[in-house]
Design an enzyme around this catalytic site. Sequence first.
Site, mmCIF file in Angstrom:
data_model
loop_
_atom_site.group_PDB
_atom_site.id
_atom_site.type_symbol
_atom_site.label_atom_id
_atom_site.label_comp_id
_atom_site.label_asym_id
_atom_site.label_seq_id
_atom_site.Cartn_x
_atom_site.Cartn_y
_atom_site.Cartn_z
ATOM 1 N N ASP A 226 0.804 -1.222 0.000
ATOM 2 C CA ASP A 226 0.000 0.000 0.000
ATOM 3 C C ASP A 226 0.837 1.271 0.000
ATOM 4 O OD1 ASP A 226 -2.511 -1.173 -0.240
ATOM 5 O OD2 ASP A 226 -2.558 -1.669 1.889
ATOM 6 N N ASP B 210 -6.833 -5.132 -4.157
ATOM 7 C CA ASP B 210 -6.584 -3.713 -3.876
ATOM 8 C C ASP B 210 -5.324 -3.204 -4.577
ATOM 9 O OD1 ASP B 210 -7.750 -5.389 -1.918
ATOM 10 O OD2 ASP B 210 -7.708 -3.832 -0.400
HETATM 11 N N1 GLY Z 1 -6.901 -1.969 1.135
HETATM 12 C C1 GLY Z 1 -7.676 -2.467 2.209
HETATM 13 C C2 GLY Z 1 -9.094 -2.021 2.204
HETATM 14 O O1 GLY Z 1 -9.657 -1.609 1.232
HETATM 15 O O2 GLY Z 1 -9.678 -2.103 3.264
#
Ligand code: GLY
Length: 369
Positions: free
Chosen positions: A94, A151
Site C-alpha cells: 500500500d 486492492d
Molecule cells: N486496502 C484495504 C481495504 O480496502 O480495506
Amino acid sequence: MPDRYEEALRGIAEKYRRTAEKAAEAGIIPYRSAEGKWITSPYDGNSWWTGGFWPGLMWQLWHLTGDGFFREEARRVEKLLTDEFRSFRKLNHDTGFMYLLSCGADAKLTGDEQAETDLLHAASLLMGRFNPAGFIRAWNEPERTGYAIIDCMMNLALLYRASRDTGDPRFRGVAAVHADTTLKEFLREDGSVSHIIEFDPETGKRIREHAGQGYALGTQWSRGQAWGLYGFALAYRHLKDGKYLQAALKIAGNFTAHIREDGLTDCDFLQPAGEERLDNIAGAIAACGLQELAALTGEEAWKRHAEKLVNGLLDRCADWGGDRCGILTHCTASYHDDGAGRHTNIVYGDYFLAEALMKLCGKDPELWS
Ligand code: GLY
C-alpha cells in the site's frame, strides 16, 4: 445537477477548513471521525495503509480553492509519512495509496523536487515487493509470502507514474505482470473479483482463494469490486492494452447491476438479505472508476451510474454540520471486524467522495496519473 456537485465541493472545503485544524493541533494522521474528534488508525500507527488519503484530500481541496492552509496541512502529513520509510518493516504494497496521494500529488501539483524524490523512493519499495513468479506481495507476515490482493490494482498507479517520470520501463513492466496475474486469477466469470489469492511463492502456481474483508469465501466484497473496477480502468489508461479495458467493463457491469435503489452500496453484494451493512466508501470509489471508464470509452452511461452513486451519498449519507469532523457516513472497513470502523465516517470515504465530485465538475487533478 452540476450546481449541486459544485455546492457539495464547497461544503467539503468549508467543513474541512473548520475541522482539519484539530488534526494539525493534535499532530496526527486522521483515520476516521466521531463525536467532534479526529481519530488515528487502529493499527500500525503512521504506517497504516490509509495515511495518504488525508494529504490526498488536502491536495484536492488546495487544487479546488487555492487556500494555502490545505497545502500546508497536506505537507505536514507528507512529512509524517516519509518518516515511515525508516520503519520500513511495517510498509507493504500500500505504498501506492500512501505515497502517490501525498508526495506524488505534491510533486505533480507544485513541482516540489523532494516530493518527487520521495515518490521514486516509494515506487522502488513497491517494485521491491515483486515476486518474479508473477505477483506483487501484499503483506509482510511470513505465512503470507504468497498472498496477493485485488486492492493492489490501485497501487500499480505509483509504478506507472515512476516509469513516466524516470523514462525507466521497469516499474511499468512489473505493474503489467501483476495486472496480468490479477486478470487471470482474480476475475470471475460473472464479472466479480476475488479479494485474496494465495500463490506458491516459488512457482507462482495458484494455491487457493481466501476469504477477506467481505461476507464469506467466494462472495463479493463491494470495496474489492470497486478497487478492481478503478484499478483495471487505470491499467488500461496507462498500459494501453484492451484486455484491461475489457476487464474493467466486465467488473463495472457486475457492480452497476448491484447498485441499490437508494444509490447506497452494501458491504458485500452477496450478504444475507435483510442484513443492513453498508460500505459507502465502495460506492464513492466506484463513482470515480465509472467516470474513468466513461472518459476512456466515451460511453456516458457509465457516468450516469456514477451520478446515481454520488446522489445517493449526498442525499442520505453526507453530514455537513453534525457531530463528526468528516462528512461521509456509513463507511465500513470490513464485514466481520468492526475494529477499523463500522457505519462510521472514515477519511478515505471523504477522499473518494471529493474525487468523484471533482471529476463530475471537470476539476479533477488526476492524482492517479
Ligand atoms: N486496502 C484495504 C481495504 O480496502 O480495506
